[in-house]
Design an enzyme around this catalytic site. Structure first.
Site: not given
Length: 239
Positions: A39, A130
């Protein structure tokens, strides 16, 4: 993934029927038969996608956007490079606890539309969550749900969520487990967060070294065969 909060990231993926449950114990030494990928975001700089393909990688996730105003400058070039070299690719969005979920979804979708991307045949769109400030946890839940629902309605494809077990268990134990799991866990074998019975993608390292990618890059593995990976791609594009 490397983002402003400097904390291990999160994401979740649709769990496809027939995944290889025995593959949950695959090792991290490169001997697994499962399709592997990376990624990327602008942190990797210019990627030589031809070289990446030659290295034998099967798929990639590419950062498109963050919040309601941060576009990844390298998204258009990365998407085109992965497409031109026949890599399965998906787009991900970094969730902001300070912004409305629908507005974030619209911004993510606008980045696809700006590049005239037909999402047919792409990997499920992913939401990168996150670790959030403790005072924002309650407020974050509805905005996460808004993003997931709005993107699914627009693309006709159920999104995925990416996360690590420690952070998710602390912040959202049992929440959103109807979505598949893209697990971030840099261990020899992965530990599932509460509520999930399997993972679809496993980000097993953030120190990968591949020809064509400057510096280190995240390494990912699919929990199934190449044919099964192709079958979880999205059937419909954006209106």
């Amino acid at each position: 993934m490397r983002h402003p909060w400097n904390i291990r990231p999160l994401l979740y993926v649709t769990v496809a029927a027939g995944l290889c449950h025995a593959c949950s114990e695959t090792d991290t030494d490169g001997n697994s038969p499962n399709p592997t990928g990376i990624d990327v975001s602008h942190f990797q700089g210019q990627v030589n996608w031809q070289a990446v393909k030659r290295d034998g990688l099967s798929f990639t996730y590419i950062k498109a956007s963050e919040g309601t105003s941060l576009a990844d400058a390298d998204f258009p070039e990365n998407w085109k490079g992965a497409t031109d070299n026949a890599l399965l690719r998906g787009a991900y969005h970094v969730f902001s606890p300070d912004d409305d979920g629908d507005a974030q979804a619209d911004y993510f979708l606008s980045r696809l539309k700006a590049q005239q991307i037909d999402y047919t045949g792409a990997l499920p769109p992913a939401l990168d969550i996150e670790a959030l400030p403790k005072d924002s946890l309650g407020a974050a839940r509805p905005h996460i749900a808004q993003w997931l629902h709005r993107v699914e309605a627009a693309l006709g494809c159920k999104p995925i969520i990416y996360t690590s077990p420690g952070t998710w268990d602390t912040e959202f134990p049992g929440d959103f487990t109807g979505y598949g799991l893209w697990l971030a866990d840099y261990a020899r074998s992965p530990t599932l967060p509460q509520g999930w019975k399997d993972w679809t993608f496993w980000q097993y390292s953030d120190t990968g070294d591949y020809t064509g990618v400057g510096g280190t890059v995240d390494l990912d593995r699919f929990n199934g065969t190449a044919d099964q990976l192709a079958r979880i791609t999205c059937p419909g594009g954006q209106d």
